[in-house]
Every structure is written in structure tokens, then in C-alpha cells.
Scaffold this motif. Structure first.
Motif, mmCIF file in Angstrom:
data_model
loop_
_atom_site.group_PDB
_atom_site.id
_atom_site.type_symbol
_atom_site.label_atom_id
_atom_site.label_comp_id
_atom_site.label_asym_id
_atom_site.label_seq_id
_atom_site.Cartn_x
_atom_site.Cartn_y
_atom_site.Cartn_z
ATOM 1 N N THR A 83 -59.009 -6.429 -57.180
ATOM 2 C CA THR A 83 -57.701 -5.776 -57.233
ATOM 3 C C THR A 83 -57.766 -4.343 -56.719
ATOM 4 O OG1 THR A 83 -57.164 -7.147 -59.165
ATOM 5 C CG2 THR A 83 -55.720 -5.277 -58.724
ATOM 6 N N PHE A 84 -58.815 -3.606 -57.089
ATOM 7 C CA PHE A 84 -58.946 -2.219 -56.640
ATOM 8 C C PHE A 84 -59.230 -2.121 -55.142
ATOM 9 C CE2 PHE A 84 -60.744 -1.043 -61.103
ATOM 10 C CZ PHE A 84 -59.480 -1.178 -61.650
ATOM 11 N N SER A 85 -59.972 -3.094 -54.611
ATOM 12 C CA SER A 85 -60.329 -3.062 -53.188
ATOM 13 C C SER A 85 -59.251 -3.665 -52.300
ATOM 14 C CB SER A 85 -61.643 -3.810 -52.943
ATOM 15 O OG SER A 85 -61.470 -5.213 -53.142
ATOM 16 N N GLY A 86 -58.511 -4.624 -52.834
ATOM 17 C CA GLY A 86 -57.510 -5.325 -52.034
ATOM 18 C C GLY A 86 -58.110 -6.150 -50.908
ATOM 19 N N ARG A 87 -59.407 -6.420 -50.996
ATOM 20 C CA ARG A 87 -60.060 -7.129 -49.889
ATOM 21 C C ARG A 87 -59.670 -8.606 -49.873
ATOM 22 N NH1 ARG A 87 -64.708 -10.159 -50.942
ATOM 23 N NH2 ARG A 87 -65.543 -10.034 -53.073
ATOM 24 N N THR A 88 -59.800 -9.191 -48.708
ATOM 25 C CA THR A 88 -59.547 -10.623 -48.569
ATOM 26 C C THR A 88 -60.875 -11.365 -48.444
ATOM 27 O OG1 THR A 88 -59.307 -10.439 -46.165
ATOM 28 C CG2 THR A 88 -57.295 -10.273 -47.496
ATOM 29 N N PHE A 89 -60.829 -12.647 -48.715
ATOM 30 C CA PHE A 89 -62.030 -13.479 -48.690
ATOM 31 C C PHE A 89 -61.609 -14.904 -48.377
ATOM 32 C CE2 PHE A 89 -60.387 -12.514 -52.843
ATOM 33 C CZ PHE A 89 -60.165 -13.739 -53.426
#
Length: 271
Positions: free
Chosen positions: A173-179
Motif C-alpha cells: 500500500t505504501f509503495s503502490g507497486r504493481t506485480f
């Protein structure tokens, strides 16, 4: 069974006791805030809860995406769900996107998200609201709200940490990264991955397995698991005792025991 509800931006299909809800707005990647999908999901859940002939729900998307979440253009122009002052925006969230988690939390049958493509932001959260998730390997997933300067306003921070624990949910949530699908499986977000041509078949196999169980016991078990998320142990055990009393007095319980003793397949009737 009551009539299948009339939907605007989604399609309901049925195979035996399994219902599939297909989000059908490929033109906007099945986004949730500028379509009628909130109403369609809410209406589908209410219909299923009122019809014990349905034993499982699959949610998937038509086209390339599962759901892209909120409408970015509407956000930029401060229109639709995102227009108005602070009070107006919070009211639109309450009367709009937040109806989805409230509906999904009330769903009385097992739910499976068949993630056929991108599931980001509120689309990712919709998948997390389901009991189980399957995904194609190249599906792009992510709790991406912070990337556009907002928070998960649809309850995603509540669902995700219950799915993967606080620390992992915080990182995502803090990074907002996708995977992608394989990493989602490794993190425990999805149960399994399946090739695009096999995804719905895999979801159907899983759902049909659930649907083959005693209908009343299945619904009570779903309610019990949801209750466990918010109850203290002593209160929860009292809850279990009542539900078990119900189960012991059903014909399907006796049929299951008889079938076991007679070494045959049971025939459940939902009473």
C-alpha cells in the motif's frame, strides 16, 4: 428462484448452482466509478442471498482487464464521483464505491475472483473482497492509490491486511507497486495462476466443488468465517454452537452420514 436481476454493465450466467458475474465494460477497462457496476454488483449479491439455489459466485472481467478501479479522467477533472467539496466527495464515496465492500461482506456464498487481466486500485480491492482469487500469470495487480495521491477509499486497507498480514499489506500500500500473477501467488494473494484459456474453467472447477456441498452448511460456514473476523473467541464459540445445532437437525446432515456409511455419493436437497 426469483428472476435474474436486470443489470446494466455486467452479465450474469449460471451453470448449475454456480453464478458467474462478468463485468462487461471493456471500453473503460471495467472501471467501477463511472459505470453502473456498483449497482450491478450490489444487485447480484442481494439476488444470490435471497436464492438458496445459488451456492457460489465467480466474478471476472470481459476483455483485457478484470477492473481498472476508479476513473482517472474523472478524478483529474473533479467530476462524477470525485467532484464537489469535501462533504460532497465523502457522500459520493459512501453512496457509491463503498457499497461494493458492504455488499461483498454480506454475500452468503463462497466467492471467487477470476482475474483475467489488470486489477488495480479499486479493481484489486474488489478481488481482495472475494474469498478466493485465481489469476492469469500476466495479470497486473496492485494497491495503487498512493501513486495518484489518494488512499484506498473503498476499504482496501481493511481487506488487504487481513489477506496477507499487516507488514506485507503496508509494503504494497505504501509503495503502490504493481506485480504479476506469480508474485501474487507467492505472497498468498491469489490461490493459483492459470493460463488465460483455462482461467474460467479452473474457477468453475473450484466453484462447482463448493456447490456440491450441503447448501445450508455451506452458507452457514461462510457466515461463520466472516463472524470470526470480528468476534472474541468466547462469543464466537457460542455462535458456533448455535450454527452446529442447526446443522445437526438438517436432512442433508443425515444424508451425508448415510452416504458415508453406505459408500455412495450423497444427494443433498438443501434442508
Amino acid at each position: 428462484m426469483t428472476l435474474v436481476p436486470t443489470l446494466t454493465d455486467a452479465i450474469i450466467t449460471r451453470s448449475g448452482r454456480v453464478v458467474t458475474l462478468t463485468l462487461n465494460r471493456d471500453d473503460v477497462r471495467n472501471e467501477l466509478t463511472g459505470t453502473k457496476l456498483v449497482e450491478d454488483i450490489e444487485r447480484t449479491v442481494a439476488w444470490i442471498n435471497a436464492n438458496e439455489e445459488v451456492a457460489a459466485l465467480i466474478i471476472t472481467g470481459a476483455g483485457k482487464a478484470f477492473s481498472s478501479g476508479g476513473n482517472i479522467k474523472h478524478m483529474f477533472h473533479r467530476e462524477g464521483s470525485f467532484g464537489g467539496d469535501v462533504y460532497e466527495v465523502q457522500n459520493r464515496y459512501r453512496a457509491g464505491i463503498q457499497r461494493i465492500p458492504l455488499a461483498m461482506q454480506k454475500l452468503e456464498v463462497p466467492s471467487i475472483a477470476a482475474i483475467n487481466g489488470a486489477a488495480v486500485g479499486a479493481g484489486f480491492d474488489l478481488a481482495c473482497m472475494c474469498d478466493i482469487r485465481l489469476a492469469v500469470p500476466d495479470a497486473i495487480l496492485g494497491e495503487t492509490f498512493v501513486n495518484v495521491g489518494i488512499i484506498p477509499g473503498d476499504g482496501g486497507a481493511w481487506f488487504l491486511q487481513r489477506l496477507v498480514g499487516y507488514e506485507r499489506a503496508a509494503e504494497l500500500t505504501f509503495s503502490g507497486r504493481t506485480f504479476k500473477g506469480e508474485e501474487a501467488k507467492a505472497m498468498g494473494i491469489v490461490l493459483d495462476v492459470a493460463a488465460p484459456d483455462d482461467l474460467l474453467e479452473a474457477a468453475q472447477r473450484l466453484a462447482q466443488g463448493f456447490a456440491g456441498k450441503p447448501p445450508q452448511a455451506l452458507r452457514l460456514t461462510k457466515r461463520l468465517m466472516k463472524s470470526a473476523q470480528r468476534m472474541e473467541l468466547a462469543d464466537f464459540l457460542e455462535h458456533c454452537a448455535v450454527f452446529q445445532g442447526i446443522c445437526h437437525n438438517t436432512g442433508d446432515h443425515i444424508e451425508a452420514l448415510a452416504a458415508t456409511l453406505e459408500k455412495r455419493l450423497p444427494i443433498f436437497k438443501g434442508h
